[in-house]
Design an enzyme around this catalytic site. Structure first.
Site, PDB file in Angstrom:
ATOM      1  N   GLY A 195      63.987  -2.143  23.293  1.00  0.00           N
ATOM      2  CA  GLY A 195      62.875  -2.213  22.323  1.00  0.00           C
ATOM      3  C   GLY A 195      61.995  -0.982  22.389  1.00  0.00           C
ATOM      4  O   GLY A 195      61.516  -0.488  21.365  1.00  0.00           O
ATOM      5  N   GLY A 196      61.778  -0.481  23.611  1.00  0.00           N
ATOM      6  CA  GLY A 196      60.961   0.728  23.775  1.00  0.00           C
ATOM      7  C   GLY A 196      61.575   1.915  23.051  1.00  0.00           C
ATOM      8  O   GLY A 196      60.871   2.734  22.458  1.00  0.00           O
ATOM      9  N   ARG A 197      62.906   1.975  23.085  1.00  0.00           N
ATOM     10  CA  ARG A 197      63.599   3.092  22.414  1.00  0.00           C
ATOM     11  C   ARG A 197      63.479   2.996  20.898  1.00  0.00           C
ATOM     12  O   ARG A 197      63.346   4.014  20.215  1.00  0.00           O
ATOM     13  CB  ARG A 197      65.070   3.145  22.876  1.00  0.00           C
ATOM     14  CG  ARG A 197      65.142   3.695  24.277  1.00  0.00           C
ATOM     15  CD  ARG A 197      66.453   3.561  24.973  1.00  0.00           C
ATOM     16  NE  ARG A 197      66.250   4.038  26.339  1.00  0.00           N
ATOM     17  CZ  ARG A 197      66.973   3.684  27.389  1.00  0.00           C
ATOM     18  NH1 ARG A 197      67.983   2.846  27.244  1.00  0.00           N
ATOM     19  NH2 ARG A 197      66.698   4.161  28.578  1.00  0.00           N
ATOM     20  N   GLN A 219      64.876  27.212  -5.594  1.00  0.00           N
ATOM     21  CA  GLN A 219      65.955  26.234  -5.393  1.00  0.00           C
ATOM     22  C   GLN A 219      66.373  26.141  -3.914  1.00  0.00           C
ATOM     23  O   GLN A 219      66.682  25.047  -3.415  1.00  0.00           O
ATOM     24  CB  GLN A 219      67.169  26.569  -6.260  1.00  0.00           C
ATOM     25  CG  GLN A 219      68.143  25.396  -6.328  1.00  0.00           C
ATOM     26  CD  GLN A 219      69.349  25.699  -7.195  1.00  0.00           C
ATOM     27  OE1 GLN A 219      70.045  26.686  -6.973  1.00  0.00           O
ATOM     28  NE2 GLN A 219      69.605  24.863  -8.169  1.00  0.00           N
ATOM     29  N   GLY A 231      55.070  28.235   6.240  1.00  0.00           N
ATOM     30  CA  GLY A 231      54.855  29.637   6.605  1.00  0.00           C
ATOM     31  C   GLY A 231      53.896  29.737   7.785  1.00  0.00           C
ATOM     32  O   GLY A 231      53.868  28.850   8.650  1.00  0.00           O
ATOM     33  N   GLU A 249      61.264   7.860  27.360  1.00  0.00           N
ATOM     34  CA  GLU A 249      62.019   6.587  27.287  1.00  0.00           C
ATOM     35  C   GLU A 249      63.515   6.811  27.514  1.00  0.00           C
ATOM     36  O   GLU A 249      64.360   6.159  26.913  1.00  0.00           O
ATOM     37  CB  GLU A 249      61.744   5.923  25.918  1.00  0.00           C
ATOM     38  CG  GLU A 249      61.820   4.397  25.922  1.00  0.00           C
ATOM     39  CD  GLU A 249      60.567   3.729  26.485  1.00  0.00           C
ATOM     40  OE1 GLU A 249      59.583   4.430  26.780  1.00  0.00           O
ATOM     41  OE2 GLU A 249      60.605   2.497  26.645  1.00  0.00           O
ATOM     42  N   GLU A 251      70.004  13.139  26.442  1.00  0.00           N
ATOM     43  CA  GLU A 251      71.258  13.266  27.201  1.00  0.00           C
ATOM     44  C   GLU A 251      71.634  11.894  27.782  1.00  0.00           C
ATOM     45  O   GLU A 251      72.801  11.486  27.739  1.00  0.00           O
ATOM     46  CB  GLU A 251      71.111  14.296  28.348  1.00  0.00           C
ATOM     47  CG  GLU A 251      71.095  15.750  27.926  1.00  0.00           C
ATOM     48  CD  GLU A 251      69.746  16.184  27.349  1.00  0.00           C
ATOM     49  OE1 GLU A 251      68.745  15.483  27.576  1.00  0.00           O
ATOM     50  OE2 GLU A 251      69.716  17.232  26.672  1.00  0.00           O
ATOM     51  N   ARG A 277      79.429   5.617  28.077  1.00  0.00           N
ATOM     52  CA  ARG A 277      79.852   4.631  29.094  1.00  0.00           C
ATOM     53  C   ARG A 277      80.254   3.317  28.425  1.00  0.00           C
ATOM     54  O   ARG A 277      81.227   2.683  28.823  1.00  0.00           O
ATOM     55  CB  ARG A 277      78.721   4.377  30.078  1.00  0.00           C
ATOM     56  CG  ARG A 277      78.633   5.442  31.137  1.00  0.00           C
ATOM     57  CD  ARG A 277      77.562   5.130  32.154  1.00  0.00           C
ATOM     58  NE  ARG A 277      77.453   6.173  33.153  1.00  0.00           N
ATOM     59  CZ  ARG A 277      76.414   6.335  33.945  1.00  0.00           C
ATOM     60  NH1 ARG A 277      75.373   5.529  33.859  1.00  0.00           N
ATOM     61  NH2 ARG A 277      76.393   7.301  34.844  1.00  0.00           N
TER      62      ARG A 277
HETATM   63  C1  LIG Z   1      54.328  12.803  28.014  1.00  0.00           C
HETATM   64  C2  LIG Z   1      55.209  11.966  28.866  1.00  0.00           C
HETATM   65  C3  LIG Z   1      54.915  10.609  29.028  1.00  0.00           C
HETATM   66  C4  LIG Z   1      55.725   9.807  29.816  1.00  0.00           C
HETATM   67  N1  LIG Z   1      55.427   8.480  29.925  1.00  0.00           N
HETATM   68  C5  LIG Z   1      56.154   7.696  30.740  1.00  0.00           C
HETATM   69  C6  LIG Z   1      55.827   6.325  30.912  1.00  0.00           C
HETATM   70  O1  LIG Z   1      54.892   5.808  30.311  1.00  0.00           O
HETATM   71  N2  LIG Z   1      56.576   5.579  31.751  1.00  0.00           N
HETATM   72  C7  LIG Z   1      57.631   6.104  32.446  1.00  0.00           C
HETATM   73  O2  LIG Z   1      58.280   5.383  33.216  1.00  0.00           O
HETATM   74  N3  LIG Z   1      57.972   7.409  32.280  1.00  0.00           N
HETATM   75  C8  LIG Z   1      57.268   8.216  31.457  1.00  0.00           C
HETATM   76  N4  LIG Z   1      57.607   9.540  31.289  1.00  0.00           N
HETATM   77  C9  LIG Z   1      58.741  10.060  32.059  1.00  0.00           C
HETATM   78  C10 LIG Z   1      59.980  10.254  31.211  1.00  0.00           C
HETATM   79  O3  LIG Z   1      60.579   9.007  30.936  1.00  0.00           O
HETATM   80  C11 LIG Z   1      60.901  11.194  31.969  1.00  0.00           C
HETATM   81  O4  LIG Z   1      60.304  12.475  31.960  1.00  0.00           O
HETATM   82  C12 LIG Z   1      62.293  11.241  31.356  1.00  0.00           C
HETATM   83  O5  LIG Z   1      62.968  10.017  31.513  1.00  0.00           O
HETATM   84  C13 LIG Z   1      63.164  12.337  31.986  1.00  0.00           C
HETATM   85  O6  LIG Z   1      63.160  12.244  33.369  1.00  0.00           O
HETATM   86  P1  LIG Z   1      62.801  13.536  34.242  1.00  0.00           P
HETATM   87  O7  LIG Z   1      61.562  14.168  33.692  1.00  0.00           O
HETATM   88  O8  LIG Z   1      62.780  13.103  35.678  1.00  0.00           O
HETATM   89  O9  LIG Z   1      63.981  14.541  33.966  1.00  0.00           O
HETATM   90  P2  LIG Z   1      65.253  14.799  34.887  1.00  0.00           P
HETATM   91  O10 LIG Z   1      65.895  13.510  35.249  1.00  0.00           O
HETATM   92  O11 LIG Z   1      64.874  15.743  35.976  1.00  0.00           O
HETATM   93  O12 LIG Z   1      66.197  15.538  33.846  1.00  0.00           O
HETATM   94  C14 LIG Z   1      66.179  16.961  33.628  1.00  0.00           C
HETATM   95  C15 LIG Z   1      67.244  17.303  32.592  1.00  0.00           C
HETATM   96  O13 LIG Z   1      68.534  16.930  33.105  1.00  0.00           O
HETATM   97  C16 LIG Z   1      69.162  16.014  32.212  1.00  0.00           C
HETATM   98  N5  LIG Z   1      69.911  15.018  33.001  1.00  0.00           N
HETATM   99  C17 LIG Z   1      69.463  14.296  34.070  1.00  0.00           C
HETATM  100  N6  LIG Z   1      70.410  13.473  34.496  1.00  0.00           N
HETATM  101  C18 LIG Z   1      71.495  13.667  33.711  1.00  0.00           C
HETATM  102  C19 LIG Z   1      72.809  13.128  33.666  1.00  0.00           C
HETATM  103  N7  LIG Z   1      73.209  12.177  34.511  1.00  0.00           N
HETATM  104  N8  LIG Z   1      73.655  13.575  32.719  1.00  0.00           N
HETATM  105  C20 LIG Z   1      73.269  14.513  31.826  1.00  0.00           C
HETATM  106  N9  LIG Z   1      72.036  15.077  31.816  1.00  0.00           N
HETATM  107  C21 LIG Z   1      71.166  14.668  32.740  1.00  0.00           C
HETATM  108  C22 LIG Z   1      68.033  15.367  31.428  1.00  0.00           C
HETATM  109  O14 LIG Z   1      68.468  14.860  30.200  1.00  0.00           O
HETATM  110  C23 LIG Z   1      67.074  16.537  31.276  1.00  0.00           C
HETATM  111  O15 LIG Z   1      67.503  17.346  30.200  1.00  0.00           O
HETATM  112  C24 LIG Z   1      56.824  10.365  30.501  1.00  0.00           C
HETATM  113  C25 LIG Z   1      57.129  11.725  30.322  1.00  0.00           C
HETATM  114  C26 LIG Z   1      56.338  12.523  29.513  1.00  0.00           C
HETATM  115  C27 LIG Z   1      56.695  13.975  29.345  1.00  0.00           C
END
Ligand SMILES: Cc1cc2nc3c(=O)[nH]c(=O)nc-3n(C[C@H](O)[C@H](O)[C@H](O)COP(=O)(O)OP(=O)(O)OC[C@H]3O[C@@H](n4cnc5c(N)ncnc54)[C@H](O)[C@@H]3O)c2cc1C
Length: 148
Positions: A6-8, A44, A105, A129, A133, A141
């Protein structure tokens, strides 16, 4: 994990609304701004950009509604569809908003018109959320599991 479905949808809906606001503002702006003796909306090449944005957002809207319907119905593939919708809609919304900035612009880059804020806000929806990736990971999966 189930709560994330739902969050997504929520993140995707927020992104879609913001991109639609950017497109509405762009449509209005292109009727006002003149370049080379005519308003932007008479070129166009730029009309095609408007059409592409409208098509992308409409496709995103239909896809998102289908995923929401599956979640409401408790469909077996709801999680896959929520992940697909989150990825597709947030990517489409960002592309559209970014294109709207371009169509403004130099003014698009300034805070006055509000488009740059929409672009910045939409960029994080590709990360929040679960990153896009990770959405692909969920989809792949599930495909592999279904294949057996
Ligand atoms: C403004 C903001 C608000 C947020 N609010 C919340 C919140 O309310 N609650 C909450 O729980 N979280 C929150 N988050 C956290 C957010 O969910 C995470 O930042 C996000 O899930 C990515 O995790 P990470 O930052 O640890 O990135 P990382 O896991 O370090 O990922 C770094 C990069 O590697 C890629 N990657 C990682 N693992 C894999 C894999 N297995 N296969 C392929 N690619 C991969 C990722 O897609 C990304 O491009 C918030 C983040 C932001 C920026």
């Amino acid at each position: 994990m189930a709560g994330l479905d739902g969050g997504r949808l929520n993140i995707a809906a927020s992104a879609l609304g913001a991109a639609q606001a950017a497109l509405d503002a762009t449509l209005a702006y292109m009727g006002e701004r003149k370049a080379f003796g005519q308003t932007l909306d008479q070129f166009q090449a730029l009309q095609f950009r408007l059409a592409d944005a409208e098509i992308e957002l409409q496709a995103a809207r239909v896809f998102l509604r289908q995923a929401a319907w599956k979640l409401d119905q408790g469909a077996a593939d709801a999680t896959r569809h929520c992940a697909m919708a989150k990825k597709f809609v947030t990517d489409a919304a960002f592309r559209v908003a970014n294109d709207c900035l371009q169509l403004h612009g130099g003014y698009g880059y300034l805070a006055d018109y509000g488009i740059e804020k929409i672009v910045r806000d939409l960029r994080v929806h590709q990360i929040l959320e679960g990153t896009n990736e990770i959405m692909r990971l969920i989809v792949a999966r599930d495909m592999l599991k279904a294949r057996g």
